[in-house]
Design a protein around this motif. Sequence first.
Motif, mmCIF file in Angstrom:
data_model
loop_
_atom_site.group_PDB
_atom_site.id
_atom_site.type_symbol
_atom_site.label_atom_id
_atom_site.label_comp_id
_atom_site.label_asym_id
_atom_site.label_seq_id
_atom_site.Cartn_x
_atom_site.Cartn_y
_atom_site.Cartn_z
ATOM 1 N N ALA A 1 2.183 -5.163 -4.632
ATOM 2 C CA ALA A 1 2.458 -5.658 -3.276
ATOM 3 C C ALA A 1 3.719 -5.009 -2.735
ATOM 4 O O ALA A 1 3.769 -4.598 -1.567
ATOM 5 N N GLY A 2 4.752 -4.889 -3.557
ATOM 6 C CA GLY A 2 5.983 -4.240 -3.126
ATOM 7 C C GLY A 2 5.762 -2.788 -2.744
ATOM 8 O O GLY A 2 6.275 -2.311 -1.723
ATOM 9 N N ALA A 3 5.002 -2.072 -3.547
ATOM 10 C CA ALA A 3 4.692 -0.674 -3.228
ATOM 11 C C ALA A 3 3.887 -0.591 -1.935
ATOM 12 O O ALA A 3 4.122 0.303 -1.100
ATOM 13 N N GLY A 4 2.958 -1.503 -1.757
ATOM 14 C CA GLY A 4 2.163 -1.536 -0.526
ATOM 15 C C GLY A 4 3.019 -1.819 0.696
ATOM 16 O O GLY A 4 2.833 -1.208 1.756
ATOM 17 N N ILE A 5 3.976 -2.716 0.560
ATOM 18 C CA ILE A 5 4.873 -3.045 1.667
ATOM 19 C C ILE A 5 5.683 -1.817 2.073
ATOM 20 O O ILE A 5 5.790 -1.492 3.257
ATOM 21 N N VAL A 6 6.239 -1.118 1.083
ATOM 22 C CA VAL A 6 7.038 0.073 1.389
ATOM 23 C C VAL A 6 6.162 1.140 2.063
ATOM 24 O O VAL A 6 6.580 1.774 3.041
ATOM 25 N N ALA A 7 4.946 1.328 1.560
ATOM 26 C CA ALA A 7 4.043 2.313 2.160
ATOM 27 C C ALA A 7 3.687 1.920 3.602
ATOM 28 O O ALA A 7 3.662 2.774 4.501
ATOM 29 N N LEU A 8 3.443 0.640 3.838
ATOM 30 C CA LEU A 8 3.121 0.188 5.192
ATOM 31 C C LEU A 8 4.323 0.302 6.125
ATOM 32 O O LEU A 8 4.161 0.590 7.317
ATOM 33 N N TRP A 9 5.542 0.081 5.610
ATOM 34 C CA TRP A 9 6.740 0.294 6.431
ATOM 35 C C TRP A 9 6.811 1.744 6.883
ATOM 36 O O TRP A 9 7.096 2.032 8.037
ATOM 37 N N ALA A 10 6.589 2.662 5.933
ATOM 38 C CA ALA A 10 6.634 4.090 6.269
ATOM 39 C C ALA A 10 5.564 4.436 7.299
ATOM 40 O O ALA A 10 5.815 5.178 8.252
ATOM 41 N N PHE A 11 4.368 3.902 7.116
ATOM 42 C CA PHE A 11 3.273 4.146 8.050
ATOM 43 C C PHE A 11 3.625 3.620 9.438
ATOM 44 O O PHE A 11 3.458 4.316 10.449
ATOM 45 N N ALA A 12 4.144 2.394 9.497
ATOM 46 C CA ALA A 12 4.508 1.796 10.787
ATOM 47 C C ALA A 12 5.608 2.605 11.467
ATOM 48 O O ALA A 12 5.560 2.835 12.685
ATOM 49 N N ALA A 13 6.586 3.054 10.691
ATOM 50 C CA ALA A 13 7.675 3.856 11.262
ATOM 51 C C ALA A 13 7.160 5.201 11.763
ATOM 52 O O ALA A 13 7.623 5.706 12.796
#
Length: 89
Positions: A39-51
């Motif tokens: 979940a943590g890795a997914g959150i970081v990946a989604l942050w990068a995607f959103a940015a």
Amino acid sequence: KHEVMGSLLLAAGVGIAIEGCVNTFMRTGKLFPGPHLYAGAGIVALWAFAAALVPQMQKGNDTARSLHIAANTANVALFLWQGAPGWGV
């Protein structure tokens, strides 16, 4: 402003995610694959995607805006799912 808060969240969140993995590895000599790590890795990946969508949003791209909102909604869901159990990790 929204962009400033997003930038701070991205910087702090990525730093904390890295620190969490390094801290766990330094204390135990290994990482523990499981829902919290993924979940943590997914959150970081989604942050990068959103940015990464921000430049297109600034050009008025509504699809990019919708994807940005969807990515951050998924982030909130992942955080709520793993936030409470994470305090014990």
